[in-house]
Design an enzyme around this catalytic site. Sequence first.
Site, PDB file in Angstrom:
ATOM      1  N   GLY A 147      26.152  67.769  77.238  1.00 32.31           N
ATOM      2  CA  GLY A 147      25.501  68.319  76.056  1.00 32.31           C
ATOM      3  C   GLY A 147      25.261  67.319  74.945  1.00 32.31           C
TER       4      GLY A 147
ATOM      5  N   ARG B 290      38.177  66.295  77.789  1.00 28.71           N
ATOM      6  CA  ARG B 290      39.464  66.929  78.117  1.00 28.71           C
ATOM      7  C   ARG B 290      39.744  66.811  79.608  1.00 28.71           C
ATOM      8  NH1 ARG B 290      39.247  72.972  76.621  1.00 28.71           N
ATOM      9  NH2 ARG B 290      37.718  72.851  78.293  1.00 28.71           N
TER      10      ARG B 290
ATOM     11  N   ASP C  14      42.279  65.548  74.816  1.00 28.69           N
ATOM     12  CA  ASP C  14      42.200  66.989  74.539  1.00 28.69           C
ATOM     13  C   ASP C  14      42.540  67.155  73.065  1.00 28.69           C
ATOM     14  OD1 ASP C  14      42.412  69.707  74.245  1.00 28.69           O
ATOM     15  OD2 ASP C  14      43.870  70.000  75.858  1.00 28.69           O
TER      16      ASP C  14
ATOM     17  N   ASN D 152      32.711  65.551  68.077  1.00 28.83           N
ATOM     18  CA  ASN D 152      31.800  66.527  68.672  1.00 28.83           C
ATOM     19  C   ASN D 152      32.529  67.639  69.414  1.00 28.83           C
ATOM     20  OD1 ASN D 152      29.156  67.443  70.065  1.00 28.83           O
ATOM     21  ND2 ASN D 152      30.490  66.895  71.768  1.00 28.83           N
TER      22      ASN D 152
ATOM     23  N   SER E  35      27.951  73.105  61.739  1.00 34.80           N
ATOM     24  CA  SER E  35      26.938  74.143  61.910  1.00 34.80           C
ATOM     25  C   SER E  35      26.569  74.753  60.573  1.00 34.80           C
ATOM     26  CB  SER E  35      27.464  75.249  62.839  1.00 34.80           C
ATOM     27  OG  SER E  35      26.587  76.351  62.861  1.00 34.80           O
TER      28      SER E  35
ATOM     29  N   TYR F 227      33.966  81.096  65.081  1.00 38.92           N
ATOM     30  CA  TYR F 227      33.264  79.812  65.150  1.00 38.92           C
ATOM     31  C   TYR F 227      32.747  79.403  63.774  1.00 38.92           C
ATOM     32  CZ  TYR F 227      29.824  76.299  66.588  1.00 38.92           C
ATOM     33  OH  TYR F 227      29.093  75.139  66.724  1.00 38.92           O
TER      34      TYR F 227
ATOM     35  N   VAL G 113      21.015  74.228  69.997  1.00 36.59           N
ATOM     36  CA  VAL G 113      20.683  73.300  71.072  1.00 36.59           C
ATOM     37  C   VAL G 113      20.861  73.953  72.444  1.00 36.59           C
ATOM     38  CG1 VAL G 113      21.164  71.020  72.040  1.00 36.59           C
ATOM     39  CG2 VAL G 113      21.400  71.405  69.579  1.00 36.59           C
ATOM     40  N   LYS G 114      20.000  73.585  73.362  1.00 38.40           N
ATOM     41  CA  LYS G 114      20.082  74.094  74.734  1.00 38.40           C
ATOM     42  C   LYS G 114      21.236  73.416  75.461  1.00 38.40           C
ATOM     43  CE  LYS G 114      15.092  74.801  75.071  1.00 38.40           C
ATOM     44  NZ  LYS G 114      13.831  74.383  75.749  1.00 38.40           N
TER      45      LYS G 114
END
Length: 339
Positions: free
Chosen positions: A73, A94, A119, A146, A198, A258, A295-296
Amino acid sequence: MLLLSKRRKENERPNKTEKRSIVITVMGKKERAKERREQRRQEISLLRTIPYPDHQRWWTSNTIAVVTGANRGIGFEIAHQLALHGLTVILTSRDSDVGEEATQVLQERGLNVVFHQLDIADPSSIETFANRIENIHGGIDILVNNAGVNFNVGSNNSVEFAEKVIATNYFGTKNVIKAMIPLMRPSDSGARIVNVSSRLGRLNGRRNRIGNIELRKKLEDNESISEELIDQTMNTFLEQAKNGSWEDGGWPRAFTDYSLSKLAVNVYTRLMAKIFSDRPEGHKVYINCYCPGWVKTAMTDWAGHTSPEEGADTAVWLALLPDQSISGKFFAERREINF
């Protein structure tokens, strides 16, 4: 009097023609906004093809960038783009197997990328990672946070996994930053931290903000924010998520756990920028956060409208900014936006 009042209200109501005009106006605004977004994406796509001039390239092949959660991603694409610019990239994941596979893909393209397992939700893993970085590489110059999780897709808004979401996205990110700060190498250009966040975590978003005005004011005031306040806010939400009272807590209504985890990252970014501002020249650390858009990726169940390449762009741009002096800001599509 009642009849007159009733007639006045009826006269004030829009007729069918006026309603149609309102709908057309709204649709027109949406279309224009869509056109502006598309134009902006095209501009940025063009900018990505223009190489940095030599006098702006403060980095070399010895410059080390860590990208967490980079096995796929947005993270993978951030690692890819940074490596294309000639940096040494430490790709973390991770899962060691998928992380090594992702690293091999980039290495086969001739890029200088190495893998280390991490992780971010496990303090012992962070400690091991930090020790390996110090022993093998001596330090780093760029950190891109990220790695993150989200268990809601579409219109779903369950808080079943709220503890894991907050522990990973906020507490994990914070712990990585703390572990990496001592390893940030001194330089005239300054070390850089970029946090993937976000718009859902904006304090003053019109549709998805904290309802508690007093708490919101404390979190947006640079003089009153503290790590303790951010932690307390997250822990209060988690307590309410456990006892089932969270819906009455005034928390964001969409992707609640989130959104709050990213709100915490945004506020923590501002807090750390204030702390870093006291550092002397040559030891500066600049920290910013950004929204990659919808984002896809697997996290959005592939329902996004932005490619990973576009989503990664602002992170890479912030990490490589020449003459960096911007810190504690929130960006999207290479533009500063309000928290």
